[in-house]
Design a protein around this motif. Structure first.
Motif, short mmCIF file in Angstrom:
data_model
loop_
_atom_site.label_atom_id
_atom_site.label_comp_id
_atom_site.label_asym_id
_atom_site.label_seq_id
_atom_site.Cartn_x
_atom_site.Cartn_y
_atom_site.Cartn_z
N GLY A 98 0.77 -1.24 0.00
CA GLY A 98 0.00 0.00 0.00
C GLY A 98 0.80 1.29 0.00
N ALA A 99 2.10 1.21 -0.23
CA ALA A 99 2.92 2.43 -0.25
C ALA A 99 2.49 3.35 -1.39
N ILE A 100 2.60 4.65 -1.16
CA ILE A 100 2.25 5.64 -2.18
C ILE A 100 3.30 5.65 -3.30
N ASP A 101 4.58 5.60 -2.89
CA ASP A 101 5.66 5.63 -3.88
C ASP A 101 6.93 5.09 -3.25
N PHE A 102 7.91 4.81 -4.08
CA PHE A 102 9.19 4.28 -3.65
C PHE A 102 10.26 5.07 -4.38
N LEU A 103 10.88 6.03 -3.68
CA LEU A 103 11.81 6.97 -4.31
C LEU A 103 13.26 6.60 -4.00
N THR A 104 14.13 6.79 -4.99
CA THR A 104 15.54 6.47 -4.82
C THR A 104 16.33 7.74 -4.51
N LYS A 108 14.55 13.43 -6.05
CA LYS A 108 14.28 14.64 -6.84
C LYS A 108 13.14 15.44 -6.19
N ASP A 109 13.30 16.75 -6.17
CA ASP A 109 12.31 17.61 -5.52
C ASP A 109 10.90 17.33 -6.02
N ARG A 110 10.71 17.35 -7.33
CA ARG A 110 9.37 17.19 -7.90
C ARG A 110 8.77 15.83 -7.57
N GLU A 111 9.59 14.78 -7.58
CA GLU A 111 9.09 13.44 -7.25
C GLU A 111 8.59 13.39 -5.82
N LEU A 112 9.34 14.01 -4.91
CA LEU A 112 8.94 14.03 -3.50
C LEU A 112 7.65 14.82 -3.31
#
Length: 204
Positions: A98-104, A108-112
């Protein structure tokens, strides 16, 4: 007064924690920082609006473990994961849970910002549904045992005459119980009653 939406940052790397916090505060978000996942769990109140931005790999208790214990009742705290490894199997497990997103990292500002925006939208919707369920449960709680029995039979598709036979009474009595039950629930149609019963898992 409506509580502010808060972004709970949990990362054992002080540099990352500071950078993400500055980034989110600069875009107008209310932020709470935690370098210890255990302290976060001890102090965290899931009843307050917000989302969690969690580092996947932390000593003692990782982000996926936090994700599993962030639930209260029907409400699930929206979670955004950040990782320095880009571990595909881990990201798949996180998203399935159920995670919203998985960022590496480096994030990146926009991704967050986009991920937090989606988390806020899900939080609002989850709280609306949770409040709706609580309201329904309160109404069901006002029913007498016999009215509740009639409700279960009605949503199962039974006719008044059949319900009377099942419960060992007369059709006229069932009509009275059914009318009072519908009135207490604030429902006019059987279709709406069935939808409510399905949401509350009251069906046989």
């Amino acid at each position: 007064m409506t509580e502010k939406f808060t972004v709970y940052l949990v990362d054992d790397d002080p540099g990352v924690l500071k950078a993400l916090s500055r980034l989110l505060r600069g875009s107008g978000h209310d932020v709470k920082e935690y370098s210890s996942p255990r302290v976060f769990l001890e102090e965290h109140d899931v009843a307050l609006p917000g989302c969690a931005v969690l580092d996947v790999s932390m000593p003692g208790l990782d982000g996926l473990e936090i994700q599993r214990v962030r639930t209260v009742g029907d409400y699930h705290r929206p979670v955004v994961f950040v990782t320095g490894k880009g571990d595909i199997p881990t990201s798949v497990r996180a998203m399935k849970a159920g995670a919203i997103d998985f960022l590496t990292k480096p994030v990146k500002d926009r991704e967050l910002f986009d991920a937090v925006s989606r988390a806020e939208a899900r939080d609002v919707e989850s709280r609306r549904l949770h409040s709706e369920l609580e309201s329904m449960q309160a109404k069901v709680g006002t029913l007498t045992p016999r009215e509740r029995e009639v409700l279960i039979h009605v949503v199962a598709g039974r006719l008044n005459k059949q319900i009377a036979g099942d419960l060992g009474t007369v059709e006229k009595t069932i009509k009275v119980h059914r009318s009072r039950m519908m009135e207490k629930l604030g429902i006019r149609t059987v279709a709406d009653l069935v939808r409510m019963a399905e949401k509350l898992r009251l069906t046989k």
